[in-house]
Write a protein that holds these residues in place. Structure first.
Motif, PDB file in Angstrom:
ATOM      1  N   ARG A   1      -5.697  10.963   4.417  1.00  0.00           N
ATOM      2  CA  ARG A   1      -4.395  10.083   3.779  1.00  0.00           C
ATOM      3  C   ARG A   1      -5.703   9.817   2.720  1.00  0.00           C
TER       4      ARG A   1
ATOM      5  N   ARG B   1      -5.487   5.681   1.755  1.00  0.00           N
ATOM      6  CA  ARG B   1      -4.525   4.769   1.356  1.00  0.00           C
ATOM      7  C   ARG B   1      -5.282   3.693   0.053  1.00  0.00           C
TER       8      ARG B   1
ATOM      9  N   ALA C   1       0.870  -0.812  -0.448  1.00  0.00           N
ATOM     10  CA  ALA C   1       0.331  -0.253   0.152  1.00  0.00           C
ATOM     11  C   ALA C   1       0.742   1.500   0.433  1.00  0.00           C
ATOM     12  N   ARG C   2       0.443   2.080  -0.477  1.00  0.00           N
ATOM     13  CA  ARG C   2       0.259   3.557  -0.230  1.00  0.00           C
ATOM     14  C   ARG C   2      -0.103   4.656  -0.012  1.00  0.00           C
ATOM     15  N   GLU C   3       0.521   5.772   0.581  1.00  0.00           N
ATOM     16  CA  GLU C   3      -0.753   6.890   1.121  1.00  0.00           C
ATOM     17  C   GLU C   3       0.111   8.122   0.266  1.00  0.00           C
TER      18      GLU C   3
END
Length: 215
Positions: free
Chosen positions: A178, A180, A139-141
């Motif tokens: 954020r 995600r 995962a990237r945020e």
């Protein structure tokens, strides 16, 4: 020798006599939230000994309109060039130029610069998220924040690609969020877009985009 000097003075005369002296060739303005237009004024003075006629005013963008209060100015007379900038959907720092030509010096126009700072309703930490092919599908945020002196409500984040999912996490209601993002696979090259939808205190729905790339 005297004849040569007189000839040189004659050549310099149009510029010296027909010179507009600008108070400043750069004007900076800051828009407020909700502004449709930003107005500015470039002030000048005819410091020469003959009248000066403004023949042409051109702007670098159709979003900027400019018009002098009148066309011809007598020696010693002051004037103003009024400028209106249309904000539209523009964000951040906008820099537009204006070119002013006179009948007395048609080949030596003056360039003026208008800088307008437009506040952001929402600020994304980044607009591009990248994975390398073969990397774990981690995962990237992307951090999302409200602009100055406003509150926002992030309504959701939608992917246009079935191999990418996105959800919104709230850190501080109205101020900090954020997004995600999780890829299903990273084995092949891919490109997608996440559309972040939010509502500001102005009461209208806005969108920002995050580009996703597996390369």
């Amino acid at each position: 020798m005297l004849r040569v000097i007189r000839g040189a003075l004659a050549l310099l005369a149009p510029t010296a006599w027909g010179a507009l002296r600008w108070e400043s060739t750069t004007v900076e303005r800051r828009a407020r939230l909700g502004d449709e237009f930003v107005e500015a004024a470039f002030r000048f003075n005819n410091s020469g000994d003959a009248s000066v006629a403004i023949t042409r005013v051109e702007t670098s963008c159709t979003c900027t309109a400019a018009e002098p209060a009148k066309k011809t100015y007598a020696p010693g007379e002051t004037g103003v060039l009024l400028v209106r900038f249309t904000v539209g959907d523009r964000k951040g720092l906008q820099e537009k130029t204006l070119t002013v030509a006179t009948a007395e010096a048609p080949d030596s126009p003056t360039t003026l610069t208008l800088r307008v700072q437009i506040p952001e309703l929402i600020e994304l930490e980044r607009h591009l998220v990248v994975w390398r092919r073969g990397d774990p599908p981690a995962a990237r945020e992307v951090a999302v924040g409200a602009g100055d002196s406003i509150d926002i409500k992030v309504l959701g984040a939608v992917s246009n690609h079935p191999d990418f999912s996105a959800e919104v996490l709230t850190d501080e209601p109205g101020r900090r969020y954020r997004v995600r993002i999780v890829p299903a696979v990273t084995a092949v090259a891919a490109r997608a877009t996440i559309v972040v939808k939010f509502e500001a205190t102005l009461g209208r729905i806005e969108e920002r985009r995050i580009v996703l790339v597996v390369e």
